[in-house]
Design a protein around this motif. Structure first.
Motif, PDB file in Angstrom:
ATOM      1  N   ALA A  51      -5.436  -6.046  -0.940  1.00  0.00           N
ATOM      2  CA  ALA A  51      -3.855  -5.993  -1.087  1.00  0.00           C
ATOM      3  C   ALA A  51      -3.170  -6.916   0.026  1.00  0.00           C
ATOM      4  O   ALA A  51      -3.509  -6.522   1.171  1.00  0.00           O
ATOM      5  CB  ALA A  51      -3.398  -4.663  -0.838  1.00  0.00           C
ATOM      6  N   VAL A  53       0.059  -7.572   1.678  1.00  0.00           N
ATOM      7  CA  VAL A  53       1.260  -6.583   1.857  1.00  0.00           C
ATOM      8  C   VAL A  53       2.280  -7.286   2.773  1.00  0.00           C
ATOM      9  O   VAL A  53       3.375  -6.605   3.001  1.00  0.00           O
ATOM     10  CB  VAL A  53       1.126  -5.427   2.128  1.00  0.00           C
ATOM     11  CG1 VAL A  53       0.334  -4.587   1.020  1.00  0.00           C
ATOM     12  CG2 VAL A  53       0.380  -5.152   3.484  1.00  0.00           C
ATOM     13  N   SER A 111      -3.242  -6.705  -5.551  1.00  0.00           N
ATOM     14  CA  SER A 111      -2.119  -6.146  -4.996  1.00  0.00           C
ATOM     15  C   SER A 111      -1.446  -6.881  -4.115  1.00  0.00           C
ATOM     16  O   SER A 111      -1.879  -7.318  -2.999  1.00  0.00           O
ATOM     17  CB  SER A 111      -2.289  -4.703  -4.474  1.00  0.00           C
ATOM     18  OG  SER A 111      -3.004  -3.690  -5.572  1.00  0.00           O
ATOM     19  N   ARG A 113       2.475  -7.372  -2.170  1.00  0.00           N
ATOM     20  CA  ARG A 113       3.860  -7.285  -1.842  1.00  0.00           C
ATOM     21  C   ARG A 113       4.589  -8.495  -0.839  1.00  0.00           C
ATOM     22  O   ARG A 113       4.086  -8.860   0.068  1.00  0.00           O
ATOM     23  CB  ARG A 113       4.144  -6.179  -0.651  1.00  0.00           C
ATOM     24  CG  ARG A 113       5.632  -5.888  -0.375  1.00  0.00           C
ATOM     25  CD  ARG A 113       5.773  -4.635   0.729  1.00  0.00           C
ATOM     26  NE  ARG A 113       5.832  -3.446   0.044  1.00  0.00           N
ATOM     27  CZ  ARG A 113       6.257  -2.280   0.751  1.00  0.00           C
ATOM     28  NH1 ARG A 113       6.398  -2.297   1.817  1.00  0.00           N
ATOM     29  NH2 ARG A 113       6.268  -0.987  -0.123  1.00  0.00           N
ATOM     30  N   THR A 142      -0.836  -6.426  -9.740  1.00  0.00           N
ATOM     31  CA  THR A 142       0.614  -5.851  -9.455  1.00  0.00           C
ATOM     32  C   THR A 142       1.198  -6.419  -8.081  1.00  0.00           C
ATOM     33  O   THR A 142       0.637  -6.703  -7.273  1.00  0.00           O
ATOM     34  CB  THR A 142       0.543  -4.244  -9.238  1.00  0.00           C
ATOM     35  OG1 THR A 142      -0.277  -3.987  -7.876  1.00  0.00           O
ATOM     36  CG2 THR A 142      -0.346  -3.652 -10.242  1.00  0.00           C
ATOM     37  N   GLU A 144       4.877  -6.236  -5.782  1.00  0.00           N
ATOM     38  CA  GLU A 144       6.352  -5.695  -5.455  1.00  0.00           C
ATOM     39  C   GLU A 144       6.955  -6.583  -4.897  1.00  0.00           C
ATOM     40  O   GLU A 144       6.433  -7.705  -4.100  1.00  0.00           O
ATOM     41  CB  GLU A 144       5.965  -4.505  -4.316  1.00  0.00           C
ATOM     42  CG  GLU A 144       5.568  -3.176  -5.215  1.00  0.00           C
ATOM     43  CD  GLU A 144       5.805  -2.106  -3.962  1.00  0.00           C
ATOM     44  OE1 GLU A 144       5.515  -0.959  -4.475  1.00  0.00           O
ATOM     45  OE2 GLU A 144       6.134  -2.297  -2.834  1.00  0.00           O
ATOM     46  N   ASP A 172      12.210  -4.503  -5.591  1.00  0.00           N
ATOM     47  CA  ASP A 172      11.489  -3.224  -5.481  1.00  0.00           C
ATOM     48  C   ASP A 172      12.009  -2.709  -4.124  1.00  0.00           C
ATOM     49  O   ASP A 172      12.003  -1.320  -3.857  1.00  0.00           O
ATOM     50  CB  ASP A 172      10.124  -3.167  -5.637  1.00  0.00           C
ATOM     51  CG  ASP A 172       9.595  -4.018  -7.129  1.00  0.00           C
ATOM     52  OD1 ASP A 172      10.091  -3.381  -8.117  1.00  0.00           O
ATOM     53  OD2 ASP A 172       9.288  -5.246  -7.016  1.00  0.00           O
ATOM     54  N   ASP A 205      11.321  -2.555   4.200  1.00  0.00           N
ATOM     55  CA  ASP A 205      10.350  -3.256   5.022  1.00  0.00           C
ATOM     56  C   ASP A 205      11.274  -4.078   5.745  1.00  0.00           C
ATOM     57  O   ASP A 205      11.889  -4.982   5.338  1.00  0.00           O
ATOM     58  CB  ASP A 205       9.376  -4.097   3.820  1.00  0.00           C
ATOM     59  CG  ASP A 205       8.347  -4.857   4.690  1.00  0.00           C
ATOM     60  OD1 ASP A 205       8.774  -5.754   5.662  1.00  0.00           O
ATOM     61  OD2 ASP A 205       7.098  -4.658   4.553  1.00  0.00           O
ATOM     62  N   THR A 236       8.376   0.666   6.023  1.00  0.00           N
ATOM     63  CA  THR A 236       7.440  -0.083   6.925  1.00  0.00           C
ATOM     64  C   THR A 236       7.757  -0.902   7.761  1.00  0.00           C
ATOM     65  O   THR A 236       8.918  -1.751   7.657  1.00  0.00           O
ATOM     66  CB  THR A 236       6.664  -1.022   5.869  1.00  0.00           C
ATOM     67  OG1 THR A 236       6.048  -0.145   4.601  1.00  0.00           O
ATOM     68  CG2 THR A 236       5.424  -2.006   6.296  1.00  0.00           C
ATOM     69  N   ARG A 336      -3.305  -1.037   0.251  1.00  0.00           N
ATOM     70  CA  ARG A 336      -2.551  -0.273  -1.201  1.00  0.00           C
ATOM     71  C   ARG A 336      -2.206   0.931  -0.351  1.00  0.00           C
ATOM     72  O   ARG A 336      -1.281   1.465  -0.851  1.00  0.00           O
ATOM     73  CB  ARG A 336      -3.949   0.066  -1.888  1.00  0.00           C
ATOM     74  CG  ARG A 336      -4.438  -0.917  -2.540  1.00  0.00           C
ATOM     75  CD  ARG A 336      -5.370  -0.533  -3.937  1.00  0.00           C
ATOM     76  NE  ARG A 336      -6.371  -1.567  -3.838  1.00  0.00           N
ATOM     77  CZ  ARG A 336      -7.709  -1.661  -4.396  1.00  0.00           C
ATOM     78  NH1 ARG A 336      -7.832  -0.103  -5.187  1.00  0.00           N
ATOM     79  NH2 ARG A 336      -8.411  -2.394  -4.825  1.00  0.00           N
ATOM     80  N   LEU A 339       1.550   0.361   0.132  1.00  0.00           N
ATOM     81  CA  LEU A 339       2.068   0.202  -1.155  1.00  0.00           C
ATOM     82  C   LEU A 339       2.440   1.486  -1.518  1.00  0.00           C
ATOM     83  O   LEU A 339       3.116   1.639  -2.715  1.00  0.00           O
ATOM     84  CB  LEU A 339       1.326  -0.866  -2.164  1.00  0.00           C
ATOM     85  CG  LEU A 339       1.403  -2.313  -1.602  1.00  0.00           C
ATOM     86  CD1 LEU A 339       0.443  -3.049  -2.541  1.00  0.00           C
ATOM     87  CD2 LEU A 339       2.821  -2.909  -1.567  1.00  0.00           C
ATOM     88  N   THR A 341      -0.191   3.337  -3.018  1.00  0.00           N
ATOM     89  CA  THR A 341      -1.021   3.351  -4.324  1.00  0.00           C
ATOM     90  C   THR A 341      -2.525   4.024  -3.927  1.00  0.00           C
ATOM     91  O   THR A 341      -3.262   3.823  -4.920  1.00  0.00           O
ATOM     92  CB  THR A 341      -1.346   1.993  -5.073  1.00  0.00           C
ATOM     93  OG1 THR A 341      -1.796   1.183  -4.121  1.00  0.00           O
ATOM     94  CG2 THR A 341       0.088   1.644  -5.875  1.00  0.00           C
TER      95      THR A 341
END
Length: 400
Positions: A51, A53, A111, A113, A142, A144, A172, A205, A236, A336, A339, A341
């Motif tokens: 992920a 992010v 994943s 972001r 996925t 964001e 998002d 964020d 975040t 994750r 996020l 999840t």
């Protein structure tokens, strides 16, 4: 069924995937069911997929000719350098973001972001480029999208209105940046960011490049607003490396408040490392990202989160296997958790993500051990998203 795989480098097993979830962990050599698709583990290590992010897909130059770095020190100066150059790239924003996101998936990331810079120069063009990449790879990852005011909210007229419109058009997450150092009015900057998040029921964020005591002041204001507005678990702080330079007696009370309000942290493994193990000790959600990728800010970044995991271990001066494996946990399930999840890691020895009931977002990588895989970063990898193979051998699968 994934055959002959070693979850987190342990004993070999066969793993049955049903409806995008790990349904069974079985002895190796289990007879497949009729019609069951087989994914050959070949003794490779099975991990959760990565992920990322904290990535700026909208500024990437991966896949384009290499260019010399022309930026100057400081956030504002680097932003102006990006502003002067991004439109003259050889391909469109949508093409660049789509290419880079595909490269990330091929290397094990499912994943993401991503920031999308929103300012009076770019308008919403960069947001639309990131949204196009998300759509192009919707069956592989996925994503964001953070509406990100890279130039601040107060220095240029119309900046806040563009951020608001970006949220209306599909972003998002509400972004913020250096409330003291860049906008020089931390209360107003944070009031705008938190107010927008409240209006759109969105998470926040905030980039925090500020040095130690200034970062501490901004973080305390973020804590105040998180508590007052009931934003527990929805904020975040990205970077925040200045906080890592605080004296222990000042840092620990701040970490305790982060834990209380479930304020997450995203790092890019900077040269000035965060107190990674102390963050884990306090149960704070921590994720990893690549930041820019060979862009107008920096020549670093290649779309491979296994490389960035190595960097996280290296900048922390980790040598023990358990600490290096923790970096892998941060880069996978840790991200994750940021996020929302996956649950937060339960300390630096937690190795989740490959048990019955976990999402079948997985990767098979080559190595004798997890640590050796981080050190060697070999190309023999298979990436699974929602139970289907989406990449193999660092190439996207056409069927995805």
């Amino acid at each position: 069924m994934i055959t002959d795989a070693r979850p987190w480098g342990g004993a070999a097993a066969d793993i049955r995937l049903i409806d995008g979830v790990i349904a069974e962990v079985l002895p190796p050599g289990t007879v497949p069911q009729a019609g069951e698709t087989l994914i050959e583990g070949r003794g490779r290590i099975l991990l959760p997929s990565f992920a990322d992010v904290h990535v700026h897909l909208d500024s990437t130059r991966l896949g384009l000719p290499f260019r010399e770095h022309t930026g100057v020190p400081g956030v504002w100066g680097m932003m102006l350098n990006d502003r002067a150059n991004w439109r003259s790239a050889e391909t469109s924003i949508a093409e660049r973001t789509t290419e880079t996101l595909g490269r990330m998936v091929a290397h094990g990331t499912t994943s993401v972001r991503s920031y999308a810079q929103v300012d009076v120069d770019a308008g919403l063009e960069r947001l639309h480029g990131v949204l196009a990449a998300r759509e192009a790879h919707r069956d592989r990852a996925t994503v964001e999208v953070i509406a990100f005011p890279q130039a601040g909210l107060l220095r240029e007229e119309g900046s806040f209105e563009l951020l608001e419109e970006a949220m209306r058009q599909g972003a998002d997450v509400v972004g913020g940046i250096d409330p003291c150092l860049l906008d020089r009015d931390p209360a107003k900057h944070l009031d705008l960011v938190f107010g927008l998040a409240e209006r759109f029921d969105a998470p926040i964020d905030i980039h925090l490049h500020e040095p130690d005591q200034l970062a501490k002041f901004s973080a305390e204001l973020i804590v105040e607003r998180t508590r007052a507005l009931g934003m527990t678990g929805r904020v975040t702080i990205s970077h925040g490396y200045g906080l890592g330079q605080l004296p222990h007696a000042q840092l620990v009370p701040l970490l305790e408040q982060f834990a209380e309000l479930d304020i997450a942290w995203a790092t890019i493994a900077p040269a000035t490392p965060l107190p990674t193990l102390l963050i884990a000790e306090h149960g704070i959600r921590l994720g990893l990202g690549e930041d820019g990728q060979r862009d107008y800010w920096s020549p670093y970044g290649n779309g491979d989160m296994l490389d960035r995991t190595w960097q996280l271990a290296f900048t922390n001066n980790f040598r023990r296997d358990e600490d290096i494996e923790h970096c892998v946990a941060v880069a996978t399930i840790g991200g994750r958790s940021v996020l929302g999840t996956a649950p937060a890691l339960r300390g630096h020895l937690d190795r989740p993500g490959v048990a019955v009931g976990d999402p079948a977002d997985l990767q098979l990588i080559t190595g004798e051990t997890v640590t050796s895989a981080v050190m060697d970063r070999l190309p023999d990898r298979t990436v699974v998203f929602r139970g289907a193979v989406v990449a193999d051998g660092l190439e996207l699968s056409a069927a995805a």
